[in-house]
Design an enzyme around this catalytic site. Structure first.
Site, PDB file in Angstrom:
ATOM      1  CB  ALA A  30      -0.925  -0.005   1.220  1.00 36.75           C
ATOM      2  CG  ASP A  31       2.750   5.031  -1.463  1.00 39.37           C
ATOM      3  OD1 ASP A  31       3.901   4.750  -1.071  1.00 39.37           O
ATOM      4  OD2 ASP A  31       2.386   6.205  -1.664  1.00 39.37           O
ATOM      5  CB  THR A  32      -1.171   6.626   2.558  1.00 36.09           C
ATOM      6  OG1 THR A  32      -1.788   5.382   2.873  1.00 36.09           O
ATOM      7  CG2 THR A  32      -2.137   7.760   2.896  1.00 36.09           C
ATOM      8  N   GLY A  74      -3.414   3.748  -2.205  1.00 39.71           N
ATOM      9  CA  GLY A  74      -3.407   2.724  -3.232  1.00 39.71           C
ATOM     10  C   GLY A  74      -3.033   1.397  -2.604  1.00 39.71           C
TER      11      GLY A  74
END
EC number: 3.6.1.9
Length: 208
Positions: free
Chosen positions: A84-86, A121
């Site tokens: 994930a990436d924020t 994401g």
């Protein structure tokens, strides 16, 4: 002629894949644990740059998928990796993790008194080759903050590991966030409702 007993092995559900969380974020670990999931942590260095033509959700999804690709060669057939990436977006500007306290203060000065968008994401990569990439958006409203309040937060909470230089679960979230439109957990780093839904489709979770 008597009926033969059913083959119980053929009727049993396929084994669920073993979950791997590829993240160093304590918030993501906390969220998956509170969701009741068992998982293994795996970490490796992955370049977090992205093509300049990407905007907003495209950036978050690209980075999540890029991270997953780094784990693909070593993923067993019965494993499923979660990456994930924020990111925080102020208009079309991506505010990632600040490099130092001064940059953290500058980011928060830009956010105060305005609404911004948080995108996370997520990529779910199964060892059998199946891949799902998605993102979720939350709009966050900040009240106007004084420089003293911003300085206090940065000095006391050291938010250098957080996109946009803040954590909604921290002190600043309690005193500055006036309204959210979307998932609170998305702001923390994982849109749990979407993660559960997609894991369920992949046969990785379920209730009995």
């Amino acid at each position: 002629m008597p009926l033969s007993a059913p083959d119980t092995a053929s009727l049993s559900s396929p084994a669920r894949p073993r979950l791997v969380l590829a993240s160093n974020s304590p918030r993501r670990r906390q969220l998956l644990t509170e969701l009741g999931l068992t998982y293994e942590i795996r970490l490796r260095e992955v370049d977090e740059s992205f093509p300049p033509h990407l905007v907003r959700a495209e950036v978050a999804e690209y980075l999540a998928a890029h991270k997953a690709s780094a784990y693909a060669p070593d993923l067993a057939p019965d494993e499923l990796v979660i990456t994930a990436d924020t990111i925080v977006c102020l208009d079309d500007d991506v505010l990632n993790k600040p490099a130092n306290e001064a940059e953290a203060v500058q980011m928060l000065q830009r956010l105060q008194g305005r609404a911004h968008d948080v995108y996370t994401g997520v990529c779910l990569l199964h060892g059998d080759g199946r891949r799902v990439v998605f993102s979720d958006q939350t709009r966050v409203y900040f009240r106007a903050l004084s420089l003293a309040e911003i300085d206090h937060y940065v000095r006391q909470y050291q938010p250098l590991d957080k996109a946009g230089a803040y954590g909604a679960q921290d002190w600043i979230g309690m005193v500055a966030v006036t309204r959210l439109e979307g998932s609170y957990f998305n702001v923390m780093g994982l849109p749990l409702h979407r993660v559960w839904e997609e894991l369920e489709k992949l046969g990785a979770v379920g209730v009995e």
